[in-house]
Write an enzyme that holds these catalytic residues in place. Sequence first.
Site, PDB file in Angstrom:
ATOM      1  N   GLU A  81     -16.887 -12.990 -59.074  1.00  0.00           N
ATOM      2  CA  GLU A  81     -17.607 -12.520 -60.257  1.00  0.00           C
ATOM      3  C   GLU A  81     -16.934 -13.075 -61.509  1.00  0.00           C
ATOM      4  OE1 GLU A  81     -20.381 -10.979 -60.392  1.00  0.00           O
ATOM      5  OE2 GLU A  81     -20.635 -10.146 -58.385  1.00  0.00           O
ATOM      6  N   CYS A  82     -17.731 -13.276 -62.559  1.00  0.00           N
ATOM      7  CA  CYS A  82     -17.210 -13.871 -63.789  1.00  0.00           C
ATOM      8  C   CYS A  82     -16.552 -12.860 -64.702  1.00  0.00           C
ATOM      9  CB  CYS A  82     -18.339 -14.557 -64.549  1.00  0.00           C
ATOM     10  SG  CYS A  82     -19.578 -13.414 -65.197  1.00  0.00           S
ATOM     11  N   GLY A  83     -16.721 -11.574 -64.413  1.00  0.00           N
ATOM     12  CA  GLY A  83     -16.079 -10.558 -65.250  1.00  0.00           C
ATOM     13  C   GLY A  83     -17.033  -9.524 -65.793  1.00  0.00           C
TER      14      GLY A  83
ATOM     15  N   ASP B 169     -12.204 -15.231 -69.053  1.00  0.00           N
ATOM     16  CA  ASP B 169     -13.330 -14.336 -68.779  1.00  0.00           C
ATOM     17  C   ASP B 169     -13.463 -13.282 -69.868  1.00  0.00           C
ATOM     18  OD1 ASP B 169     -14.018 -15.659 -66.496  1.00  0.00           O
ATOM     19  OD2 ASP B 169     -13.178 -14.190 -65.106  1.00  0.00           O
TER      20      ASP B 169
END
Length: 300
Positions: free
Chosen positions: A270-272, A161
Amino acid sequence: MADDRTETSSQVSSQGDHGSVDSGFVSPSSSTAHLPAVSLTPAHLNHLNKQLESMDPMDILRFCKVFFPGLYQSTAFGLTGLVTIDMLSKIDAESKNPQPIDLIFLDTLYHFQETYDLVERVKERYNVRVHVFKPADVETTQEFENLYGEKLYENSSELYDWIAKVEPLQRAYSELKVAAVLTGRRRSQGGQRGDIPVIELDEERGIIKINPLVNWSFAQVKAYIDEHKVPYNALLDKGYKSVGDWHSTVPVAEGEDERAGRWKGQDKTECGIHNKQSRYAKWLEQTARQQRGQQEVPAA
């Protein structure tokens, strides 16, 4: 994918050259190295949110175009982002002096081909400039895997990420001098997004985040797409509702949350890029300490 409407950036130091734990930024040239272009007090922010909460997304976008300098749209070309792109094009059509909002697209190198195809269709339909940011120092998936190994997304998801999404986005903010950014987040997506406001301050990045369709449901978004014939990802017709990297996205079953297909089976929503920067800075610092400790252990 590069053409005269696309700008690709891969400039920055390597991820190992990270900064302080507090900032989470990788180099002194990052966007915390200068004061934010827009400063809002908590009282001002609350006032704006109260006024914007009941406004139509088109009116929110009209306001933001006038109010915020350095305004961009960050998008992975999901449905909500596509609605925003279409609305902005209609707002520009109302003006004698249109000022299009440029797009920021993070090319992780692991998107579905359908996503890359959609980017081209959007550029052709709306004549919009797309700034593409990839992981630093690489241009292809093969180069990425030569540098970090295969399946980094499985072997070290936090590092993945950071390299593929967090660092490229903060580089985009810095190089483009972004002051405010439009996102596609909605409360109906659930998870950490359940109570987000229309406008919020990302204090660590020094960025104003604007969620113009925050109050819309998936059904409203899809109805707009259909009514206005907005181009969308072909994967949505195959059961996908939220599309990210191919290695972490699956179709959504009937009755499941629209983001249930992202990181299915993982404790992750969440992806980051919407997480706190300090989370990754602390992780990097901890990893560096562990590596130093291993190097200091004498051989048996």
